[in-house]
Write a protein that holds these residues in place. Sequence first.
Motif, PDB file in Angstrom:
ATOM      1  N   ALA A  16       0.821  -1.219   0.000  1.00 39.17           N
ATOM      2  CA  ALA A  16       0.000   0.000   0.000  1.00 39.17           C
ATOM      3  C   ALA A  16       0.848   1.260   0.000  1.00 39.17           C
ATOM      4  O   ALA A  16       0.376   2.332  -0.403  1.00 39.17           O
ATOM      5  N   GLY A  17       2.096   1.145   0.468  1.00 37.45           N
ATOM      6  CA  GLY A  17       2.949   2.325   0.561  1.00 37.45           C
ATOM      7  C   GLY A  17       2.566   3.260   1.688  1.00 37.45           C
ATOM      8  O   GLY A  17       3.014   4.402   1.739  1.00 37.45           O
ATOM      9  N   LYS A  18       1.744   2.801   2.604  1.00 33.99           N
ATOM     10  CA  LYS A  18       1.339   3.591   3.758  1.00 33.99           C
ATOM     11  C   LYS A  18       1.130   2.650   4.931  1.00 33.99           C
ATOM     12  O   LYS A  18       1.015   1.433   4.745  1.00 33.99           O
ATOM     13  N   PRO A  19       1.067   3.187   6.148  1.00 36.29           N
ATOM     14  CA  PRO A  19       0.998   2.293   7.303  1.00 36.29           C
ATOM     15  C   PRO A  19      -0.385   1.731   7.573  1.00 36.29           C
ATOM     16  O   PRO A  19      -1.407   2.354   7.273  1.00 36.29           O
ATOM     17  N   ALA A  20      -0.388   0.554   8.160  1.00 34.31           N
ATOM     18  CA  ALA A  20      -1.547   0.036   8.875  1.00 34.31           C
ATOM     19  C   ALA A  20      -1.257   0.211  10.362  1.00 34.31           C
ATOM     20  O   ALA A  20      -0.120   0.478  10.763  1.00 34.31           O
ATOM     21  N   ALA A  21      -2.277   0.052  11.171  1.00 37.38           N
ATOM     22  CA  ALA A  21      -2.101   0.056  12.620  1.00 37.38           C
ATOM     23  C   ALA A  21      -2.033  -1.382  13.124  1.00 37.38           C
ATOM     24  O   ALA A  21      -2.536  -2.308  12.490  1.00 37.38           O
ATOM     25  N   VAL A  22      -1.391  -1.544  14.263  1.00 40.95           N
ATOM     26  CA  VAL A  22      -1.324  -2.826  14.959  1.00 40.95           C
ATOM     27  C   VAL A  22      -1.715  -2.570  16.408  1.00 40.95           C
ATOM     28  O   VAL A  22      -1.238  -1.610  17.021  1.00 40.95           O
ATOM     29  N   LEU A  23      -2.580  -3.408  16.953  1.00 42.57           N
ATOM     30  CA  LEU A  23      -2.991  -3.282  18.353  1.00 42.57           C
ATOM     31  C   LEU A  23      -2.470  -4.496  19.121  1.00 42.57           C
ATOM     32  O   LEU A  23      -2.825  -5.640  18.817  1.00 42.57           O
ATOM     33  N   LEU A  24      -1.641  -4.234  20.149  1.00 45.12           N
ATOM     34  CA  LEU A  24      -1.011  -5.287  20.937  1.00 45.12           C
ATOM     35  C   LEU A  24      -1.298  -5.088  22.418  1.00 45.12           C
ATOM     36  O   LEU A  24      -1.553  -3.974  22.873  1.00 45.12           O
ATOM     37  N   HIS A  25      -1.205  -6.185  23.168  1.00 47.02           N
ATOM     38  CA  HIS A  25      -1.567  -6.193  24.587  1.00 47.02           C
ATOM     39  C   HIS A  25      -0.319  -6.185  25.458  1.00 47.02           C
ATOM     40  O   HIS A  25       0.393  -7.194  25.577  1.00 47.02           O
ATOM     41  N   LEU A  26      -0.030  -5.003  26.050  1.00 48.26           N
ATOM     42  CA  LEU A  26       1.024  -4.871  27.036  1.00 48.26           C
ATOM     43  C   LEU A  26       2.393  -5.343  26.510  1.00 48.26           C
ATOM     44  O   LEU A  26       2.576  -5.595  25.327  1.00 48.26           O
ATOM     45  N   GLY A  27       3.358  -5.453  27.408  1.00 49.44           N
ATOM     46  CA  GLY A  27       4.704  -5.826  27.010  1.00 49.44           C
ATOM     47  C   GLY A  27       4.824  -7.221  26.437  1.00 49.44           C
ATOM     48  O   GLY A  27       5.507  -7.420  25.421  1.00 49.44           O
TER      49      GLY A  27
END
Length: 518
Positions: free
Chosen positions: A62-73
């Motif tokens: 895509a040449g652009k970012p997606a988001a990533v959702l992660l849980h804590l460390g």
Amino acid sequence: MNGAQALITTLVDNGVQVCFANPGTSEMHFVAALDTVPQMRGVLTLFEGVATGAADGYARMAGKPAAVLLHLGPGLGNGLANLHNARRAHVPMVVVVGDHATYHKKYDAPLESDIDSVAQTVSGWVRRSLAVADVAADTAEAIASANSLKHVSTLILPADVSWDEGAATLENIVVQVDPADIDLGQAEAALASGEPTVIMVGGDATGAAGLAAAVRLAQSTGAQVLCETFPTRLERGAGVPAVERLAYFAEAATAQLAGARHLVLAGAPHPVSFFAYPGKASDLVPDGCAVHTLAGPVGAGAALGVLADRIAPNEIAATAALARPTLPSGPLTVVTSADVIGALLPERAIVVDESNTSGVLLAQATAGAPAHDWLTLTGGAIGYALPVSVGAAIAAPDRPVLCLESDGSAMYTISALWTQAREHLDITTVVYANRAYDILRIELQRVGAEAAGAGPGPKAEALLDLTGPTLDFVRIAKGMGVPARRVGTAEELADALQWAFDEPGPHLIEAVMPSIAG
């Protein structure tokens, strides 16, 4: 509006419309807020390394970012391998890591960890939002930084900041970016010297325009063009300038560079061996060869274009002709399997390659296939191809994705198949099942860890063998909702590929292969 709603709204307002997620308790307000922002597509993965790898694949296409959702460390920790690959690939990504509420951290709850320090190892930008009023500005800056500098931006969101009310949204925060260091003079002098010169392309110079500029320069000056070993996204095939990649094994790479007096780096890193070997040099640049950096990974394609217009204004780059192997017959080998892929690769395909030893002949078999993109294991952390294929398919839903995966690597992130099925993605996965870590069998010999000709002992061999029990990828795939077949001949592989290419949705083909390491 609470902090989570502000974060998601700001993401969407600034062009980030996909979020690959593996959430936990601290992220529940983010999860709930997804229903208030219909423009955001949430994609569930069953392991954090799939989420981060999918965001990598999305950005490459895509040449652009997606988001990533992660849980804590711990969630961030589980995603680190593919965040490492993304960092080395210079792709933009926005990682949101939930954390304990600010007032809860002092209690040292079981999941408490130093998220900031871990994030710094793979991120070019890290910020912890400490007040709901800061969330929108922090998010917009994370996106702008990722887009401008092509790196991972990590935003840490405490749970209470996520649920607190009173947030606003912001669009188009401007981040000041220093211009890329470009030195046309040294490269121009090297190319004009008449001495043997190698132009090594990488970064954003591996698109058709950058490759054409490099080939124009080579045709005009007699230089040789090589591509970095594991490019982020290499355009190739019929109608595209053909460029050989630097070999993985140091001995072969040394032979490719032998005799060079000048090495011009256009987006590629300084060539070194992937590992140290007893009695062998780590630096692959020949003695007496001067290294000139034209540009880093961002801006290299444009720099090559300027240089080509200056040195070779009337030169037209030669391109690969359309040519396919004849469909082979007989048992599957590294030769026949590569020829089947080359003969049947669809137009505009996106190939995600982690085939490792089983795919050593794919480059030559597909060189004349219809134009396509080739995504490689930039960074070297295995478990890459299955997640990256997810992101690539979401970024380019009108293009077929062919994921070429080895059996050992596949098991790192095999749950990506479930996401492929859940999202109805048009991905054909070929798992090369040679029932071993073949590359490590080869490396065991190359590092001198065993006596010459003796072969590995039983304990060493047991750590490199994938039988007892033998992995059944057909049953694994079907258990996650992906139709699958097992093949053992070239004819069966060709029939299975046609089946997978002709039918929408994900498919898996287990290709039973011989070991090439003995």
